[in-house]
Design a protein around this motif. Structure first.
Motif, mmCIF file in Angstrom:
data_model
loop_
_atom_site.group_PDB
_atom_site.id
_atom_site.type_symbol
_atom_site.label_atom_id
_atom_site.label_comp_id
_atom_site.label_asym_id
_atom_site.label_seq_id
_atom_site.Cartn_x
_atom_site.Cartn_y
_atom_site.Cartn_z
ATOM 1 N N GLY A 59 0.807 -1.210 0.000
ATOM 2 C CA GLY A 59 0.000 0.000 0.000
ATOM 3 C C GLY A 59 0.843 1.263 0.000
ATOM 4 N N ILE A 60 1.999 1.202 0.634
ATOM 5 C CA ILE A 60 2.891 2.370 0.678
ATOM 6 C C ILE A 60 3.331 2.768 -0.731
ATOM 7 C CG2 ILE A 60 5.016 1.046 0.984
ATOM 8 C CD1 ILE A 60 4.157 4.317 2.791
ATOM 9 N N GLU A 61 3.468 1.776 -1.631
ATOM 10 C CA GLU A 61 3.854 2.067 -3.011
ATOM 11 C C GLU A 61 2.722 2.771 -3.756
ATOM 12 O OE1 GLU A 61 6.836 1.842 -4.303
ATOM 13 O OE2 GLU A 61 7.486 1.197 -2.320
ATOM 14 N N ILE A 62 1.490 2.383 -3.446
ATOM 15 C CA ILE A 62 0.347 3.074 -4.045
ATOM 16 C C ILE A 62 0.337 4.536 -3.610
ATOM 17 C CG2 ILE A 62 -2.179 3.192 -4.097
ATOM 18 C CD1 ILE A 62 -2.226 0.169 -3.791
ATOM 19 N N LEU A 63 0.566 4.759 -2.319
ATOM 20 C CA LEU A 63 0.630 6.123 -1.792
ATOM 21 C C LEU A 63 1.668 6.947 -2.544
ATOM 22 C CD1 LEU A 63 0.421 6.042 2.112
ATOM 23 C CD2 LEU A 63 -0.804 7.581 0.583
ATOM 24 N N LYS A 64 2.854 6.380 -2.670
ATOM 25 C CA LYS A 64 3.939 7.107 -3.325
ATOM 26 C C LYS A 64 3.616 7.401 -4.780
ATOM 27 C CE LYS A 64 7.592 5.260 -0.331
ATOM 28 N NZ LYS A 64 8.793 4.374 -0.238
ATOM 29 N N GLN A 65 3.034 6.420 -5.473
ATOM 30 C CA GLN A 65 2.729 6.612 -6.889
ATOM 31 C C GLN A 65 1.694 7.710 -7.112
ATOM 32 O OE1 GLN A 65 2.060 3.370 -9.610
ATOM 33 N NE2 GLN A 65 3.270 1.941 -8.356
ATOM 34 N N ILE A 66 0.611 7.675 -6.333
ATOM 35 C CA ILE A 66 -0.436 8.675 -6.583
ATOM 36 C C ILE A 66 0.024 10.073 -6.193
ATOM 37 C CG2 ILE A 66 -2.273 6.962 -6.373
ATOM 38 C CD1 ILE A 66 -2.942 8.075 -3.639
ATOM 39 N N ARG A 67 0.871 10.183 -5.176
ATOM 40 C CA ARG A 67 1.382 11.510 -4.823
ATOM 41 C C ARG A 67 2.389 12.006 -5.862
ATOM 42 N NH1 ARG A 67 -3.020 12.101 -2.417
ATOM 43 N NH2 ARG A 67 -3.138 11.723 -0.172
ATOM 44 N N GLN A 68 3.174 11.101 -6.418
ATOM 45 C CA GLN A 68 4.095 11.488 -7.484
ATOM 46 C C GLN A 68 3.338 11.944 -8.728
ATOM 47 O OE1 GLN A 68 6.535 8.006 -7.989
ATOM 48 N NE2 GLN A 68 7.783 8.412 -6.168
ATOM 49 N N GLN A 69 2.141 11.370 -8.923
ATOM 50 C CA GLN A 69 1.310 11.739 -10.064
ATOM 51 C C GLN A 69 0.431 12.959 -9.774
ATOM 52 O OE1 GLN A 69 -0.809 8.096 -10.798
ATOM 53 N NE2 GLN A 69 1.049 6.975 -11.325
ATOM 54 N N LYS A 70 0.670 13.604 -8.615
ATOM 55 C CA LYS A 70 -0.046 14.813 -8.211
ATOM 56 C C LYS A 70 -1.538 14.574 -7.949
ATOM 57 C CE LYS A 70 3.812 16.988 -8.777
ATOM 58 N NZ LYS A 70 4.651 17.326 -7.606
ATOM 59 N N VAL A 71 -1.887 13.356 -7.579
ATOM 60 C CA VAL A 71 -3.257 13.069 -7.159
ATOM 61 C C VAL A 71 -3.384 13.496 -5.704
ATOM 62 C CG1 VAL A 71 -4.979 11.267 -6.750
ATOM 63 C CG2 VAL A 71 -3.479 11.137 -8.755
ATOM 64 N N ASP A 72 -4.251 14.467 -5.431
ATOM 65 C CA ASP A 72 -4.350 15.006 -4.077
ATOM 66 C C ASP A 72 -5.534 14.457 -3.287
ATOM 67 O OD1 ASP A 72 -6.415 16.239 -5.379
ATOM 68 O OD2 ASP A 72 -5.751 18.298 -4.998
ATOM 69 N N THR A 73 -6.175 13.397 -3.804
ATOM 70 C CA THR A 73 -7.279 12.761 -3.073
ATOM 71 C C THR A 73 -6.787 12.301 -1.704
ATOM 72 O OG1 THR A 73 -8.182 11.947 -5.164
ATOM 73 C CG2 THR A 73 -9.002 10.918 -3.142
ATOM 74 N N PRO A 74 -7.492 12.645 -0.628
ATOM 75 C CA PRO A 74 -7.046 12.217 0.698
ATOM 76 C C PRO A 74 -7.069 10.702 0.848
ATOM 77 C CG PRO A 74 -9.202 13.253 0.820
ATOM 78 C CD PRO A 74 -8.708 13.485 -0.552
ATOM 79 N N VAL A 75 -6.099 10.191 1.628
ATOM 80 C CA VAL A 75 -5.951 8.744 1.830
ATOM 81 C C VAL A 75 -6.005 8.422 3.314
ATOM 82 C CG1 VAL A 75 -4.446 6.739 1.551
ATOM 83 C CG2 VAL A 75 -4.585 8.462 -0.275
ATOM 84 N N LEU A 76 -6.891 7.487 3.672
ATOM 85 C CA LEU A 76 -6.967 6.952 5.019
ATOM 86 C C LEU A 76 -6.418 5.540 4.991
ATOM 87 C CD1 LEU A 76 -7.912 6.666 7.973
ATOM 88 C CD2 LEU A 76 -10.208 6.162 7.107
ATOM 89 N N VAL A 77 -5.290 5.320 5.656
ATOM 90 C CA VAL A 77 -4.708 3.983 5.747
ATOM 91 C C VAL A 77 -5.447 3.209 6.833
ATOM 92 C CG1 VAL A 77 -2.637 2.644 6.298
ATOM 93 C CG2 VAL A 77 -2.445 4.726 4.921
ATOM 94 N N LEU A 78 -5.911 2.022 6.467
ATOM 95 C CA LEU A 78 -6.632 1.157 7.393
ATOM 96 C C LEU A 78 -5.869 -0.156 7.449
ATOM 97 C CD1 LEU A 78 -9.267 1.286 9.051
ATOM 98 C CD2 LEU A 78 -10.419 0.187 7.133
ATOM 99 N N SER A 79 -5.107 -0.382 8.532
ATOM 100 C CA SER A 79 -4.170 -1.496 8.552
ATOM 101 C C SER A 79 -4.091 -2.156 9.923
ATOM 102 C CB SER A 79 -2.780 -1.004 8.137
ATOM 103 O OG SER A 79 -1.822 -2.030 8.244
ATOM 104 N N GLY A 80 -3.701 -3.435 9.905
ATOM 105 C CA GLY A 80 -3.469 -4.149 11.148
ATOM 106 C C GLY A 80 -2.085 -3.899 11.712
ATOM 107 N N LEU A 81 -1.242 -3.194 10.966
ATOM 108 C CA LEU A 81 0.118 -2.876 11.417
ATOM 109 C C LEU A 81 0.069 -1.674 12.349
ATOM 110 C CD1 LEU A 81 1.975 -3.284 7.994
ATOM 111 C CD2 LEU A 81 1.736 -4.963 9.825
ATOM 112 N N ASN A 82 0.579 -1.850 13.545
ATOM 113 C CA ASN A 82 0.442 -0.820 14.573
ATOM 114 C C ASN A 82 1.770 -0.165 14.949
ATOM 115 O OD1 ASN A 82 -1.104 0.734 16.340
ATOM 116 N ND2 ASN A 82 -0.786 -0.669 18.055
#
Length: 232
Positions: A59-82
């Motif tokens: 998921g972190i790669e998706i975050l990086k890709q969309i921000r690099q593409q200037k997509v400013d849609t807000p992202v809420l990470v929902l994960s079991g990793l604490n």
């Protein structure tokens, strides 16, 4: 609100989508990272809910890709990793919020609404435009003390226009907001039908004032009527 849920566990994804539908939101489901990225390219979302552990990519790669593409849609990470370092990594990559599993449903809904408001520059759950008061928590609209009797679709359309804060909204955006991804979307004229009914209901309670304007060839805009129109 039009929300994309990128989560590989089908039961979890379906439960989130059902929760959002019950709160009058329009969810779309993606079960892997690549499908999620394709949908982000095609459609405009108010929020992306993102799991970190996906079968084809992190998921972190998706975050990086969309921000690099200037997509400013807000992202809420929902994960079991604490782990704190994982949260920090996500925030540094462009996440707007991070919620760990398991979570309370009411908290998830509250965070979604708060993130979308912040992204639109709105601090309160109640939006006031002229005589109109839109309460995004209760999904109700008032003119003074009088309830405007809107249908679910009419309310969703009015909320979309209100969140855009005076920005012109295209008919295509309205269709996606109301119906999401469908094999066959309704004719775009349905938006004009909804707006016509909404206008009539609002005018009946505001003394004939028109809050919804057509921008020829572009779309629609919601704003308080000019009290001192210039004479032609």
């Amino acid at each position: 609100m039009h929300i994309l849920v990128i989560e590989d566990d089908k039961i979890t994804n379906q439960n989130i989508c059902l929760l959002l539908k019950r709160d009058r939101m329009i969810p779309e489901a993606a079960y892997c990272g690549r499908d999620g990225l394709e949908l982000i390219k095609l459609y405009e979302y108010d929020l992306i809910i993102l799991d970190l552990l996906l079968p084809d990519m992190q998921g972190i790669e998706i975050l990086k890709q969309i921000r690099q593409q200037k997509v400013d849609t807000p992202v809420l990470v929902l994960s079991g990793l604490n782990q704190t370092d994982k949260k920090v990594e996500c925030f540094n990559a462009g996440a707007d919020d991070y919620l760990t599993k398991p979570y309370e449903r009411i908290e998830l809904l509250a965070r979604i609404k708060a993130i979308v408001r912040r992204n639109r520059g709105i601090s309160d759950a109640v939006i006031c435009i002229g005589k109109i008061k839109i309460d995004m928590n209760t999904k109700t609209v008032f003119v003074g003390n009088q309830l405007v009797p809107l249908t679910a679709k009419e309310y969703a359309l009015l909320e979309l226009l209100a969140l855009k804060k005076g920005i012109t909204v295209t008919k295509e955006t309205c269709l996606n907001q109301l119906y999401g991804i469908m094999d066959e979307l309704p004719d775009s004229k349905i938006i004009d039908v909804f707006l016509c009914k909404m206008r009539r209901k609002i005018k009946a309670l505001t003394g004939g004032e028109d809050y919804i304007q057509n921008v020829w060839g572009r779309g629609y805009i919601l704003k308080a009527p000019d009290k001192n129109p210039r004479s032609r």
